[in-house]
Design a protein around this motif. Structure first.
Motif, PDB file in Angstrom:
ATOM      1  N   GLY A 158       0.857  -1.175   0.000  1.00  0.00           N
ATOM      2  CA  GLY A 158       0.000   0.000   0.000  1.00  0.00           C
ATOM      3  C   GLY A 158       0.891   1.222   0.000  1.00  0.00           C
ATOM      4  N   GLN A 159       0.706   2.092  -0.940  1.00  0.00           N
ATOM      5  CA  GLN A 159       1.591   3.240  -1.077  1.00  0.00           C
ATOM      6  C   GLN A 159       0.819   4.547  -0.904  1.00  0.00           C
ATOM      7  OE1 GLN A 159       3.674   2.813  -4.816  1.00  0.00           O
ATOM      8  NE2 GLN A 159       4.630   0.873  -4.213  1.00  0.00           N
ATOM      9  N   ARG A 179       4.066 -14.536   9.690  1.00  0.00           N
ATOM     10  CA  ARG A 179       5.217 -14.025   8.955  1.00  0.00           C
ATOM     11  C   ARG A 179       4.725 -13.021   7.921  1.00  0.00           C
ATOM     12  NH1 ARG A 179       6.628 -18.338   6.533  1.00  0.00           N
ATOM     13  NH2 ARG A 179       7.831 -19.224   8.229  1.00  0.00           N
ATOM     14  N   CYS A 180       5.232 -11.790   7.994  1.00  0.00           N
ATOM     15  CA  CYS A 180       4.778 -10.710   7.114  1.00  0.00           C
ATOM     16  C   CYS A 180       5.949 -10.097   6.366  1.00  0.00           C
ATOM     17  CB  CYS A 180       4.081  -9.605   7.907  1.00  0.00           C
ATOM     18  SG  CYS A 180       2.512 -10.086   8.638  1.00  0.00           S
ATOM     19  N   VAL A 181       5.692  -9.709   5.136  1.00  0.00           N
ATOM     20  CA  VAL A 181       6.673  -8.977   4.337  1.00  0.00           C
ATOM     21  C   VAL A 181       5.983  -7.749   3.757  1.00  0.00           C
ATOM     22  CG1 VAL A 181       8.160  -8.990   2.304  1.00  0.00           C
ATOM     23  CG2 VAL A 181       7.997 -11.034   3.738  1.00  0.00           C
ATOM     24  N   LEU A 182       6.490  -6.581   4.125  1.00  0.00           N
ATOM     25  CA  LEU A 182       5.959  -5.331   3.590  1.00  0.00           C
ATOM     26  C   LEU A 182       6.707  -5.001   2.306  1.00  0.00           C
ATOM     27  CD1 LEU A 182       4.151  -2.808   3.860  1.00  0.00           C
ATOM     28  CD2 LEU A 182       6.007  -1.752   5.177  1.00  0.00           C
ATOM     29  N   LEU A 183       5.975  -4.885   1.209  1.00  0.00           N
ATOM     30  CA  LEU A 183       6.580  -4.536  -0.072  1.00  0.00           C
ATOM     31  C   LEU A 183       6.789  -3.031  -0.108  1.00  0.00           C
ATOM     32  CD1 LEU A 183       4.504  -6.902  -2.387  1.00  0.00           C
ATOM     33  CD2 LEU A 183       6.781  -7.287  -1.407  1.00  0.00           C
ATOM     34  N   ASP A 184       7.854  -2.614   0.531  1.00  0.00           N
ATOM     35  CA  ASP A 184       8.179  -1.203   0.705  1.00  0.00           C
ATOM     36  C   ASP A 184       8.765  -0.649  -0.585  1.00  0.00           C
ATOM     37  OD1 ASP A 184       9.192   1.278   1.455  1.00  0.00           O
ATOM     38  OD2 ASP A 184       9.780   0.578   3.443  1.00  0.00           O
ATOM     39  N   PRO A 185       8.245   0.479  -1.086  1.00  0.00           N
ATOM     40  CA  PRO A 185       8.788   1.038  -2.328  1.00  0.00           C
ATOM     41  C   PRO A 185      10.181   1.632  -2.164  1.00  0.00           C
ATOM     42  CG  PRO A 185       7.158   2.519  -1.378  1.00  0.00           C
ATOM     43  CD  PRO A 185       7.111   1.255  -0.564  1.00  0.00           C
ATOM     44  N   ASP A 201       1.270 -18.324  -0.310  1.00  0.00           N
ATOM     45  CA  ASP A 201       1.261 -17.055   0.411  1.00  0.00           C
ATOM     46  C   ASP A 201      -0.049 -16.318   0.115  1.00  0.00           C
ATOM     47  OD1 ASP A 201       3.929 -17.584   1.241  1.00  0.00           O
ATOM     48  OD2 ASP A 201       4.691 -16.758  -0.655  1.00  0.00           O
ATOM     49  N   VAL A 202      -0.170 -15.123   0.647  1.00  0.00           N
ATOM     50  CA  VAL A 202      -1.305 -14.264   0.304  1.00  0.00           C
ATOM     51  C   VAL A 202      -0.796 -12.834   0.206  1.00  0.00           C
ATOM     52  CG1 VAL A 202      -2.019 -13.782   2.696  1.00  0.00           C
ATOM     53  CG2 VAL A 202      -3.710 -13.678   0.864  1.00  0.00           C
ATOM     54  N   LEU A 203      -1.360 -12.084  -0.719  1.00  0.00           N
ATOM     55  CA  LEU A 203      -1.031 -10.670  -0.872  1.00  0.00           C
ATOM     56  C   LEU A 203      -2.225  -9.843  -0.444  1.00  0.00           C
ATOM     57  CD1 LEU A 203       0.692  -8.270  -1.921  1.00  0.00           C
ATOM     58  CD2 LEU A 203      -0.328  -8.678  -4.187  1.00  0.00           C
ATOM     59  N   ILE A 204      -2.003  -8.939   0.522  1.00  0.00           N
ATOM     60  CA  ILE A 204      -3.032  -7.972   0.896  1.00  0.00           C
ATOM     61  C   ILE A 204      -2.629  -6.637   0.271  1.00  0.00           C
ATOM     62  CG2 ILE A 204      -4.269  -6.815   2.751  1.00  0.00           C
ATOM     63  CD1 ILE A 204      -3.623  -9.123   4.578  1.00  0.00           C
ATOM     64  N   ALA A 205      -3.456  -6.152  -0.645  1.00  0.00           N
ATOM     65  CA  ALA A 205      -3.150  -4.918  -1.369  1.00  0.00           C
ATOM     66  C   ALA A 205      -4.187  -3.852  -1.033  1.00  0.00           C
ATOM     67  CB  ALA A 205      -3.132  -5.176  -2.867  1.00  0.00           C
ATOM     68  N   VAL A 206      -3.711  -2.640  -0.762  1.00  0.00           N
ATOM     69  CA  VAL A 206      -4.594  -1.526  -0.434  1.00  0.00           C
ATOM     70  C   VAL A 206      -4.285  -0.371  -1.387  1.00  0.00           C
ATOM     71  CG1 VAL A 206      -5.406   0.029   1.373  1.00  0.00           C
ATOM     72  CG2 VAL A 206      -4.505  -2.230   1.994  1.00  0.00           C
ATOM     73  N   SER A 207      -5.297   0.102  -2.075  1.00  0.00           N
ATOM     74  CA  SER A 207      -5.078   1.206  -3.005  1.00  0.00           C
ATOM     75  C   SER A 207      -6.382   1.930  -3.282  1.00  0.00           C
ATOM     76  CB  SER A 207      -4.493   0.689  -4.328  1.00  0.00           C
ATOM     77  OG  SER A 207      -4.127   1.764  -5.167  1.00  0.00           O
ATOM     78  N   GLU A 214       2.545   1.035  -9.346  1.00  0.00           N
ATOM     79  CA  GLU A 214       3.317  -0.134  -8.920  1.00  0.00           C
ATOM     80  C   GLU A 214       2.433  -1.134  -8.181  1.00  0.00           C
ATOM     81  OE1 GLU A 214       7.736  -1.068  -7.192  1.00  0.00           O
ATOM     82  OE2 GLU A 214       6.609   0.544  -6.215  1.00  0.00           O
ATOM     83  N   VAL A 215       1.511  -0.645  -7.380  1.00  0.00           N
ATOM     84  CA  VAL A 215       0.598  -1.536  -6.653  1.00  0.00           C
ATOM     85  C   VAL A 215      -0.261  -2.317  -7.638  1.00  0.00           C
ATOM     86  CG1 VAL A 215      -1.337  -1.648  -5.036  1.00  0.00           C
ATOM     87  CG2 VAL A 215       0.558  -0.077  -4.603  1.00  0.00           C
ATOM     88  N   VAL A 216      -0.825  -1.635  -8.623  1.00  0.00           N
ATOM     89  CA  VAL A 216      -1.666  -2.297  -9.626  1.00  0.00           C
ATOM     90  C   VAL A 216      -0.869  -3.351 -10.390  1.00  0.00           C
ATOM     91  CG1 VAL A 216      -3.038  -1.959 -11.727  1.00  0.00           C
ATOM     92  CG2 VAL A 216      -3.187  -0.298  -9.854  1.00  0.00           C
ATOM     93  N   ASN A 217       0.359  -3.007 -10.786  1.00  0.00           N
ATOM     94  CA  ASN A 217       1.190  -3.940 -11.549  1.00  0.00           C
ATOM     95  C   ASN A 217       1.542  -5.177 -10.734  1.00  0.00           C
ATOM     96  OD1 ASN A 217       1.144  -2.193 -13.720  1.00  0.00           O
ATOM     97  ND2 ASN A 217       3.136  -1.284 -13.274  1.00  0.00           N
TER      98      ASN A 217
END
Length: 294
Positions: A158-159, A179-185, A201-207, A214-217
């Motif tokens: 989430g950006q 276990r969490c991984v933040l996809l930090d820009p 795994d699972v991806l939680i996306a917020v936008s 980048e989030v959409v891609n």
């Protein structure tokens, strides 16, 4: 739907209308897409306001709303609007009264002090939370909780304005032992980090609008590799919708320079409380651990 011919048989109820809008959205002109987003996000306003008021709020000429309705097969906007009015009339008891009360209270306020700003924001957030409660389905919450609980790793993205929501999710899920991984820009590595995701795994996306590219891609790429996606966005017409296993559409109401995060933050907390109940095997009073010490 770039000014295409009239539909032969226009939808007769609200649900079918929204379904048709979703089906045609990608082929619509940019103006029609903006109208579609407004209609799906603000059904109560569409039901009670004039086409001129709606058009002014959107910054689109009223004639475009008329042509939009005609492109769907209606004689004019009033015929389309009648479906929204019918939906509102059959809504949960008291909901229409709350909508009217909110509008009257805010319209009649004269207090423009700092406290007045606080009051207006709180009143609007209460309405937004009530709206979300009536939109979010129990089945979607259960499915999202299943995915998060079963995931080997929970990836979060989430950006910009969405960042606080994923920060809260990372904090609570980590405290619950997930276990969490933040996809930090930061550093330009988010896309490369996302390629380490696996179907387990699972991806939680917020936008929210205007959706971070980048989030959409990353969401679209994750879907192609079989990673289940839980998305929190502002519309069922969000670019995240077509890739999400579960989509939580939390409409935003454009009433201040800074749109409120009250509803999506509440939803994020609800998801983590549900996960806590599973992890702790305590459906009655699950607790979210907190950091203690100096």
């Amino acid at each position: 739907m770039k000014q295409q011919a009239h539909a032969e048989d226009p939808p007769k109820d609200y649900e079918d209308l929204i379904r048709l809008i979703h089906e045609r959205h990608d082929q619509m002109s940019k103006t029609y897409q903006r109208i579609s987003v407004y209609l799906t996000q603000n059904p109560n306003d569409v039901a009670v306001q004039s086409v001129n008021t709606i058009a002014e709020h959107c910054g689109i000429h009223a004639s475009s709303f008329v042509r939009f309705a005609q492109a769907l097969g209606y004689k004019g906007f009033k015929e389309l609007q009648a479906l929204f009015q019918k939906r509102l009339a059959t809504a949960a008891p008291g909901f229409e009264a709350r909508v009217r009360a909110l509008g009257n209270e805010l319209q009649n306020r004269e207090d423009r002090s700092e406290y007045g700003f606080l009051h207006d924001l709180v009143v609007r957030d209460i309405a937004s939370l009530q709206d979300m409660l009536e939109r979010i389905g129990a089945e979607d919450l259960s499915t999202a909780t299943d995915l998060i609980e079963a995931a080997d790793t929970v990836y979060l993205i989430g950006q910009l304005r969405s960042a606080p929501v994923v920060d809260l999710l990372r904090y609570i899920l980590t405290m619950l032992g997930k276990r969490c991984v933040l996809l930090d820009p930061g550093g330009g590595l988010a896309t490369h980090m996302a390629r380490t995701m696996r179907p387990g795994d699972v991806l939680i996306a917020v936008s929210f609008r205007f959706y971070a590219t980048e989030v959409v891609n990353i969401v679209e790429e994750a879907e192609k590799t079989g990673v289940p996606i839980v998305a929190i966005s502002d519309s069922t017409l969000s670019p995240l919708a077509k890739s999400a296993r579960v989509l939580f559409a939390v409409p935003e109401h454009d009433y201040t320079f800074s749109r409120s995060l009250a509803a999506p933050m509440c939803l994020a907390q609800a998801l983590t409380v549900a996960v806590a109940a599973r992890v702790q095997q305590n459906m009655t009073a699950p607790r979210i651990p907190t950091v203690t010490g100096a």
